[in-house]
Design an enzyme around this catalytic site. Structure first.
Site: not given
Length: 755
Positions: A434, A487
């Site tokens: 993330d 990401e």
């Protein structure tokens, strides 16, 4: 007979401020009447009398009570053979013996009720850390530190117990408190390995299921109760204690999956990912917040994913987090699956069951930041231990969380070991990392003066870059076939390129540019789309610079954005047609696919973690049609090599016609390897039907229509080309042959060459 312990030292031990109790307690060599002897000392507040018992001979030596609070000592000569190597300062334990050690004596005590109790002396237990362990921990290269740190179930001298250890180099003292000592840490003060800052203590009688914490005395004199950073299980929030857990009990049955995974090629295999928030995917009546347990969820997800032809599920963070509204992205228990759905063995069952049924399991992993909850990593020993001390480096302005100090070897070790832990102990198939962009840039979401440049004056976080590379190397070397996905929302080069070529080493990079451009295009009214054709075609300019995954994730259906179907323009029919068009275009675009739960149902409501998926919508034909379309698209990609083999290779894609902006159409070919038949994709982004639309094709033959998003089965008008189109003998679009295609309104027709 005079003791060699001062009263001030005893007093400091009793009030919990003595730096290293191992210097007082346990066995210590002393000089007694010119002879070598051993002083055995113990702090037992509940003892009336005590003896040291030689395990070999059974000889009992009485202990003197040196302090009324319960500090005892016995001076033992040759009648007792105390293993001096058990002391911290001369530990010789090796990794083969750390969980089944021996000491040479035990302590008998008479408690206040008069009952005689035998106990193992925790300060006589050999260290769980071998010399090599200590070396690797000091160097920050102990990649399986989870085999030593935290709460390790262990047997010493036949006495079962738990070895507790924690990294807190700036603490003045550390106590272990829990169910096993009535949360009174005075008798469970850890001993410190000064050179590596790790505190350790074996507690006889502690057992699996016991709750515990580390009670840390900071250098400023403040006591803090902290959860175990390497705790394997935790209480159900809002409770915050860690739970002693044995991770060796599950009998895995996924050998076939694990063996095949080693040979699995993530570049050439199909990958259709279903992103799931376990707490809200499905609810159970009568359960806390409706949370289903891991075992129930496993069976439901297997049934659903197999019916929908998803190859993998990606779980939003399942590591323990105190606030459900963070969706798991503000992690406290990095090594503990959230107790909202059960314990570690239940989560092992979850992964095992999905593997046995042919479904891979990916999890979100969050090394970018951690929250400020008092029981967590924040200022763990009273200092900036895991984070930077300077808020210009150590705090995220967007999320109110802390940034890991990636330049500290112990912090890097903690994070990389944590990543490997999930792959090792839980057989996880991949990690989606993330917020990578927030790690790469020192000025991420910061104004001038709010960040500190690197040593060269730049904005790149050099320590984070090194960390990400080391993480990817470790994952891919130790667990072949496991994928990592970033990401990453910027144009950082080489995110999914090997580290030896200067890349970061990820398997995939989320294609945030494609997602933003495509959704922006689809939100336009069709009459205006001819002015935005480049928003669709631009992605193919850079499509093969990275190994891209196409995400329509949870981030696109929260924070006021609305659900995907609510973002589509037009009347009710056009909204559904546009959504079917979006999915069909996405599934045929180069890259692996990811869709967040609820998107496959055309859910109207924006996702809310408390409410979950609106399964009741499947009572309506239109929503069932979208669900069936997604299932058929997944199956189409899985079964046709040309739609997945060359997702990251320019040889797998070819424009046929991308210049007809006036009609808002796109036509392209997807190609595979080893003679796989080519796939022709014809997209019409307007509600105007395009009958007999001439399309150039590379070869003569019958082009079978294998998919049509306007099919009546999906809720469309059934304008199509069944069973297919034969070539016309004339060329078009610079190709030697052509076919005449009926392009449905707001639809996609897909053809496969059959010679």
């Amino acid at each position: 007979m005079q003791t060699q312990v001062s009263l001030s030292e005893i007093a400091s031990l009793i009030d919990g401020t003595y730096d290293n109790p191992a210097n007082l307690l346990g066995p210590h060599p002393v000089d007694y009447r010119g002879q070598s002897a051993t002083a055995v000392r113990s702090y037992m507040p509940d003892a009336q009398a005590a003896w040291v018992v030689d395990n070999a001979s059974g000889v009992r030596r009485p202990m003197r009570k040196l302090h009324p609070a319960g500090f005892f000592e016995a001076i033992c000569d040759g009648a007792i053979d105390v293993d001096a190597s058990s002391r911290e300062d001369g530990a010789r334990a090796n990794s083969a013996k750390t969980n089944n050690a021996e000491s040479r004596y035990r302590i008998q005590m008479t408690d206040k009720s008069g009952e005689v109790v035998d106990k193992q002396d925790p300060y006589a237990a050999p260290s769980i850390f071998s010399d090599y362990d200590r070396y690797l921990l000091g160097e920050g290269r102990h990649l399986n530190m989870y085999e030593r740190m935290g709460a390790q179930v262990r047997t010493v001298d036949g006495t079962p117990g738990v070895n507790f250890s924690v990294w807190a180099p700036n603490a003045r003292s550390v106590q272990i408190v829990g169910d096993f000592n009535s949360w009174d840490g005075r008798t469970s003060v850890a001993k410190v390995h000064d050179n590596i800052g790790i505190w350790e203590l074996f507690i006889p009688g502690a057992k699996v299921g016991d709750r515990y914490k580390f009670r840390v005395l900071s250098e400023h004199g403040e006591w803090m109760d902290k959860s175990d950073p390497v705790g394997f299980a935790a209480e159900l929030p809002p409770l915050t204690a860690s739970i002693v857990t044995d991770l060796t009990g599950h009998e895995w049955n996924d050998d076939q999956w694990m063996q095949q995974r080693k040979d699995w090629n993530p570049m050439h295999e199909p990958m259709n990912v279903y992103e799931v928030h376990l707490g809200s995917w499905q609810k159970g009546p009568g359960r806390t917040h409706g949370w289903l347990d891991y075992r129930d969820l496993a069976k439901r997800l297997v049934d659903y994913c197999n019916r929908m032809h998803f190859t993998h599920v990606e779980l939003m963070p399942i590591s323990e987090h105190p606030f459900s509204g963070s969706w798991g992205y503000q992690t406290v228990g990095y090594f503990a699956p959230t107790s909202r759905h059960g314990g570690p063995d239940d989560f092992m069952y979850f992964v095992d069951y999905l593997h046995q049924n042919g479904i891979g399991v990916l999890i979100d992993w969050v090394p970018a930041h951690f929250p400020k909850d008092g029981h967590g990593l924040y200022r763990f020993d009273g200092s900036a231990l895991y984070e930077h001390a300077d808020p210009r480096q150590g705090e995220h302005p967007d999320w109110g969380t802390m940034v890991f100090n990636f330049g500290r070897t112990e912090v890097k070790n903690f994070l990389i070991s944590n990543a490997l832990f999930w792959l090792d102990k839980y057989h996880i198939d991949g990690l989606r990392v993330d917020a990578v962009a927030s790690m790469l840039y020192l000025d991420y979401s910061r104004e001038d003066g709010e960040w500190i440049p690197n040593q060269y004056g730049g904005r790149e976080n050099l320590e984070a870059i090194d960390f990400l590379r080391e993480f990817n190397v470790a994952v891919h070397e130790q667990h072949p076939g496991v994928i990592t996905a970033a990401e990453e929302s910027t144009a950082w080069p080489g995110v999914s390129r090997p580290t030896y070529d200067g890349g970061l080493g990820f398997t995939y990079k989320w294609n945030m540019g494609w997602m933003n451009d495509t959704l922006s295009y689809m939100q336009n009214e069709p009459i205006h789309r001819k002015h935005h054709q480049n928003e669709l075609t631009f992605s193919l300019i850079y499509a093969f610079t990275e190994n891209f995954m196409l995400p329509l994730s949870h981030d696109e259906v929260v924070h006021g954005k609305g659900s995907l179907i609510s973002q589509m323009p037009g009347d009710m029919w056009q909204k559904f047609a546009n959504l079917r068009l979006l999915y069909s275009y996405m599934w045929t675009h180069p890259g692996k696919n990811l869709l967040f739960m609820g998107g496959e149902l055309a859910q109207w409501n924006e996702w809310n973690h408390d409410d979950g998926v609106d399964w009741v919508l499947l009572d309506f034909d239109t929503h069932r049609g979208v669900q069936q379309l997604v299932a058929d698209l997944n199956k189409l990609v899985n079964e046709n090599p040309s739609l997945h083999q060359l997702d990251f290779d320019g040889n797998g894609f070819e424009w046929v016609d991308c210049m007809n902006g006036d009609d808002s159409t796109l036509v392209y070919l997807r190609k595979g390897m080893d003679g796989a038949p080519p796939i022709l994709v014809c997209c019409n982004f307007t509600p105007v039907p395009r009958p007999e639309y001439r399309v150039g094709v590379p070869e003569a033959g019958h082009w079978k229509e294998i998919f049509n998003s306007d099919s009546e089965a999906y809720g469309g008008t059934n304008m199509g080309n069944y069973p297919g189109c034969d070539t016309l003998g004339t060329g078009e679009h610079g190709r030697p042959e052509s076919i005449s295609v009926n392009m449905p309104p707001l639809g996609v027709s897909i053809f496969r060459l059959e010679k």
